[in-house]
Every structure is written in structure tokens, then in C-alpha cells.
Design an enzyme around this catalytic site. Structure first.
Site, PDB file in Angstrom:
ATOM      1  N   ASN A  55       2.029  19.297 -20.537  1.00 11.68           N
ATOM      2  CA  ASN A  55       1.909  18.342 -21.702  1.00 11.68           C
ATOM      3  C   ASN A  55       1.540  19.227 -23.178  1.00 11.68           C
ATOM      4  OD1 ASN A  55       0.758  15.808 -20.059  1.00 11.68           O
ATOM      5  ND2 ASN A  55      -0.608  16.875 -19.612  1.00 11.68           N
ATOM      6  N   HIS A  57       1.348  12.029 -27.637  1.00  9.38           N
ATOM      7  CA  HIS A  57       0.524  10.817 -27.391  1.00  9.38           C
ATOM      8  C   HIS A  57      -0.728   9.983 -28.155  1.00  9.38           C
ATOM      9  CE1 HIS A  57       0.673  12.066 -23.051  1.00  9.38           C
ATOM     10  NE2 HIS A  57       1.727  11.775 -23.663  1.00  9.38           N
ATOM     11  N   GLU A 108      11.465  17.356 -24.988  1.00  9.33           N
ATOM     12  CA  GLU A 108      11.071  17.754 -23.921  1.00  9.33           C
ATOM     13  C   GLU A 108      11.813  19.244 -23.773  1.00  9.33           C
ATOM     14  OE1 GLU A 108       8.484  16.844 -22.198  1.00  9.33           O
ATOM     15  OE2 GLU A 108       7.911  15.419 -22.862  1.00  9.33           O
ATOM     16  N   LYS A 112      10.636  22.448 -13.943  1.00 15.09           N
ATOM     17  CA  LYS A 112       9.119  21.701 -13.921  1.00 15.09           C
ATOM     18  C   LYS A 112       9.093  21.159 -12.242  1.00 15.09           C
ATOM     19  CE  LYS A 112       7.485  16.430 -14.246  1.00 15.09           C
ATOM     20  NZ  LYS A 112       7.544  15.097 -14.785  1.00 15.09           N
ATOM     21  N   HIS A 115       1.692  16.811 -26.236  1.00 15.41           N
ATOM     22  CA  HIS A 115       1.612  16.361 -25.682  1.00 15.41           C
ATOM     23  C   HIS A 115       0.488  15.418 -26.050  1.00 15.41           C
ATOM     24  CE1 HIS A 115       4.968  16.374 -23.459  1.00 15.41           C
ATOM     25  NE2 HIS A 115       4.923  15.699 -23.310  1.00 15.41           N
ATOM     26  N   ARG A 155      -0.182  22.458 -13.769  1.00 12.89           N
ATOM     27  CA  ARG A 155       0.344  21.219 -14.229  1.00 12.89           C
ATOM     28  C   ARG A 155       0.766  20.917 -15.682  1.00 12.89           C
ATOM     29  NH1 ARG A 155       2.529  16.111 -10.272  1.00 12.89           N
ATOM     30  NH2 ARG A 155       4.075  15.119 -11.975  1.00 12.89           N
ATOM     31  N   GLU A 166      -1.250  17.884 -10.858  1.00 15.50           N
ATOM     32  CA  GLU A 166      -2.366  18.243 -11.890  1.00 15.50           C
ATOM     33  C   GLU A 166      -3.780  18.727 -12.122  1.00 15.50           C
ATOM     34  OE1 GLU A 166      -0.645  16.551 -16.277  1.00 15.50           O
ATOM     35  OE2 GLU A 166      -2.519  15.612 -16.067  1.00 15.50           O
ATOM     36  N   ARG A 170       1.301  -1.466  -0.203  1.00 17.90           N
ATOM     37  CA  ARG A 170       0.004   0.114  -0.126  1.00 17.90           C
ATOM     38  C   ARG A 170       1.345   1.368  -0.302  1.00 17.90           C
ATOM     39  NH1 ARG A 170      -3.172  -3.467   3.687  1.00 17.90           N
ATOM     40  NH2 ARG A 170      -5.199  -3.730   2.673  1.00 17.90           N
ATOM     41  N   LYS A 191       4.735  11.274 -11.178  1.00 16.37           N
ATOM     42  CA  LYS A 191       3.414  10.696 -12.278  1.00 16.37           C
ATOM     43  C   LYS A 191       4.142   9.096 -12.112  1.00 16.37           C
ATOM     44  CE  LYS A 191       1.121  13.782 -15.448  1.00 16.37           C
ATOM     45  NZ  LYS A 191       0.911  13.922 -16.422  1.00 16.37           N
ATOM     46  N   HIS A 204       9.378   9.036 -27.899  1.00 16.98           N
ATOM     47  CA  HIS A 204       8.384   9.558 -27.019  1.00 16.98           C
ATOM     48  C   HIS A 204       9.038  11.213 -27.662  1.00 16.98           C
ATOM     49  CE1 HIS A 204       5.571  11.106 -24.155  1.00 16.98           C
ATOM     50  NE2 HIS A 204       6.676  12.147 -23.554  1.00 16.98           N
TER      51      HIS A 204
END
Length: 355
Positions: free
Chosen positions: A243, A250, A183, A225, A246, A239, A235, A119, A141, A263
Site C-alpha cells: 500500500n 485512495h 505501480e 508481489k 496508497h 503485505r 495482510e 459460497r 484481494k 488509480h
């Protein structure tokens, strides 16, 4: 080089160490961060092969590296389960922690394993690629892919430490460096100022692997960042600006089965598509000139089925709200905005990305 401290509203804290040779200080850095118990050292099998002489001595303090043959196509929940089984076999308990050494796929998966195992146990991210150092390594993330799209399952789980060792970048092929620089360029368009100017001046030198050109770009991207994720851990607001590029990027990855574009290449194409929607943006030509300098090894020709699959993937993007596709766009360099996009906008962005 500096240690960047990131404190989150949740109470979590990440220390980001950017330093040549930091990998060799990893056990001491973990101890200094208060991490104890039995660790589990999860390592990308390719990194283990390339850096065996540097990694094996860490075993005295962190246990033998657990090599994982990961890839974008294997960024799945069964791999997360396999990592958790390996942690159990190593004897990692609730007082232990996970160390993840590898590219963004490895750190995303290992971070998710750390979030789920017992957990939740602490973890340390040691990104070994330029892309991971400026993107996936910091921010918490974690995730895995579903057949419907990239990173559609995951958790926010902040690493206690992020260790960026520029010496790990020495073995990267040129394509991997360009992927990471996509990036960095994204960050430069979000930030403007000194980072943008350094990109315009030193992009090709950084792509050639010159450390004195690379290091300031890594630090600038990480500082941007760090500032954004500290203010918006989950996010809920700014945040989402990370993206930039992206939504199309993506979608291109998903439409080609995560095997055609790296990527960073997909993000570079996504930045072209994004700029096509920035009508009236001052200095759009300046931004486009920088983006077009990013070298893309993969061909950008997609068949009609792949183009339709990319459009469908955009409609499943994580930023979709009430069925509306939302793009991160630029009002000007350094001023991002989130705007809803029509089906025609999506088609226009995709066409511009692949032109």
C-alpha cells in the site's frame, strides 16, 4: 517467459503465467489446472470490443463472453449481484468456475462474485491492463467500493490462475500505460536492486509500449508481489507494504468521486506525499526523481472541499487502527516501514502530493 507458482499458508495455490499469446491457451491452461464444470467468462465490455477476434474463439470451450460495462464509479455491490445473476443464467454450478478478463475493476468485481457465488467457486484472473497485471491480478484481494471509500467491502479469494498476456497491452492508451507504471515504480521503491535500475533506465520506453522494456518490469513487479502475498496472504503483516503511496492515493480518488484521477495517477501523487514524510531517508532525492517522471494527465488542483474530503478519507483508510492513520513509509529504498501519522502529517503529505 516464466510461470510463477505462489503457494499460500491456507493451502491455496496460484500459478501466474506471463507469456505473449497466453490468452489463446486459456482453455488448455484452465484444464491443466484441474478446472472443470461449466465456466462463466466475465469480460470487460471495452476489452471485448477491442479484442473480439481473440476472445470469441474462446467461446467454444468457455462459453460466449459475458460483457460487463464496468467502471470505478460502478464498482459496487449491485454490479457484483448482476454478475452472479449472469453466472446463474449461464448455468455455472458449484463444480464450475469463473474466468475474469479485464482491468482491475473487472477482476476485483468478478473475483468477489466468485467468492460469493454458491459460497465460493474457483476463478481465473486475466488482467488486460498493465496496472492490473502488476497489481490487481495477483493476490486474491477482491472488492467493491462504498460511498465512504475504495474497496471497503470485499473478500480474500485466491485465483487458481493469473494469465498475463503482454499482447493485451498493445491497445492501451498512453495514460493507461503510465497508470500501470506508477505501480511498477512503487514496487521498485519497495524492492530496489535490478527492478529499480530497470525503471530508472527504461521507464519512458516502457510507457511508449516497447515490449522488450515492458516485459521485464511486469515480471519484476509480479515476482515482488508474489513473494509478499505468499508470506502474508491476508495482510496481517508485510503485505501492507504494497500500500506504499496508497493512503493518499485512495483518498484522492474518493475525494474526486473516482472520476478525475486514474488509480495509477493517484498512486503516483501518493508516492510524492509519502516521500514528504520520509524525513532523513537516504536517497530520497533519487526516489523522488523517479516518481516525478511518472506523467499525470489529470490536473492536481483540488478545491478546499475536495482537500477536506481527502483528509477525511485518510481517516477511514483500511490501515487505520484505534483511530490512528498509518502510513507505509521508506526508511531507505527497499526498506518499508509502517508508521502512525498525525493529522499534521496527513495534511503535509496531501500538500506535497498536490504541490
Amino acid at each position: 517467459m516464466p510461470t510463477i507458482e505462489v503457494r499460500f499458508a491456507s493451502g491455496a495455490r496460484t500459478d501466474c503465467v506471463i507469456e505473449p499469446g497466453a490468452l489463446q491457451r486459456l482453455p488448455a491452461l484452465c484444464a491443466g489446472a484441474g478446472l472443470g464444470g461449466t465456466p462463466g467468462l466475465l469480460c470487460d465490455a471495452r476489452v471485448l470490443s477491442l479484442h473480439r477476434d481473440a476472445l470469441l474463439p474462446l467461446g467454444e470451450h468457455l462459453g460466449d463472453p459475458i460483457g460487463r460495462a464496468v467502471s470505478e464509479a460502478r464498482k459496487t455491490l449491485p454490479e457484483v449481484e448482476a454478475m452472479c445473476e449472469a453466472l446463474t443464467a449461464r448455468g455455472v454450478g458449484r463444480d464450475g468456475y469463473v474466468v475474469a478478463i479485464g482491468g482491475g475493476v473487472l477482476t476485483d468485481l468478478a473475483g468477489l462474485a466468485a467468492a460469493l457465488y454458491m459460497r465460493g467457486v474457483p476463478w481465473v484472473s486475466v488482467p488486460s491492463t498493465l496496472l492490473a497485471q502488476v497489481d490487481a491480478g495477483l493476490g486474491g484481494k477482491t472488492g467493491a467500493n462504498l460511498s465512504a471509500g475504495k474497496n471497503l467491502i470485499g473478500a480474500f479469494h485466491q485465483p487458481r490462475l493469473v494469465i498475463c498476456d503482454p499482447l493485451l497491452l498493445a491497445t492501451l492508451p498512453s495514460r493507461e500505460r503510465w497508470s500501470g507504471l506508477a505501480e511498477v515504480v512503487k514496487c521498485a521503491l519497495l524492492e530496489g536492486g535490478d527492478l529499480l535500475q530497470r525503471c530508472e533506465r527504461d521507464l519512458e520506453r516502457a510507457a511508449a509500449g516497447e515490449a522488450e522494456a515492458l516485459a521485464p518490469l511486469v515480471e519484476g513487479a509480479v515476482r515482488l508481489k508474489a513473494r509478499i502475498v505468499a508470506a502474508d496472504e491476508r495482510e496481517g503483516g508485510q503485505r501492507a507494504f504494497l500500500n506504499l503511496g496508497h493512503t493518499v492515493g485512495h483518498a484522492l480518488e474518493a475525494a474526486t468521486g473516482y472520476t478525475h484521477f486514474s488509480h495509477g495517477e493517484a498512486v503516483a501523487l501518493g508516492l510524492r506525499g509519502m516521500l514528504a514524510l520520509c524525513d532523513g531517508m537516504p536517497e530520497r532525492d533519487r526516489a523522488l526523481r523517479l516518481v516525478e517522471r511518472i506523467r499525470i494527465a489529470a490536473g492536481s488542483g483540488l478545491d478546499s472541499g475536495q482537500r477536506e474530503a481527502a483528509l477525511q478519507a485518510m481517516r477511514r483508510d483500511k490501515k487505520v487502527r484505534r483511530g490512528g492513520v498509518r502510513f507505509v513509509l521508506l526508511e531507505r529504498i527497499g526498506t518499508p516501514v509502517l508508521r502512525e501519522a498525525s493529522a499534521e502529517d496527513c495534511a503535509r503529505a496531501l500538500a506535497a502530493a498536490l504541490a
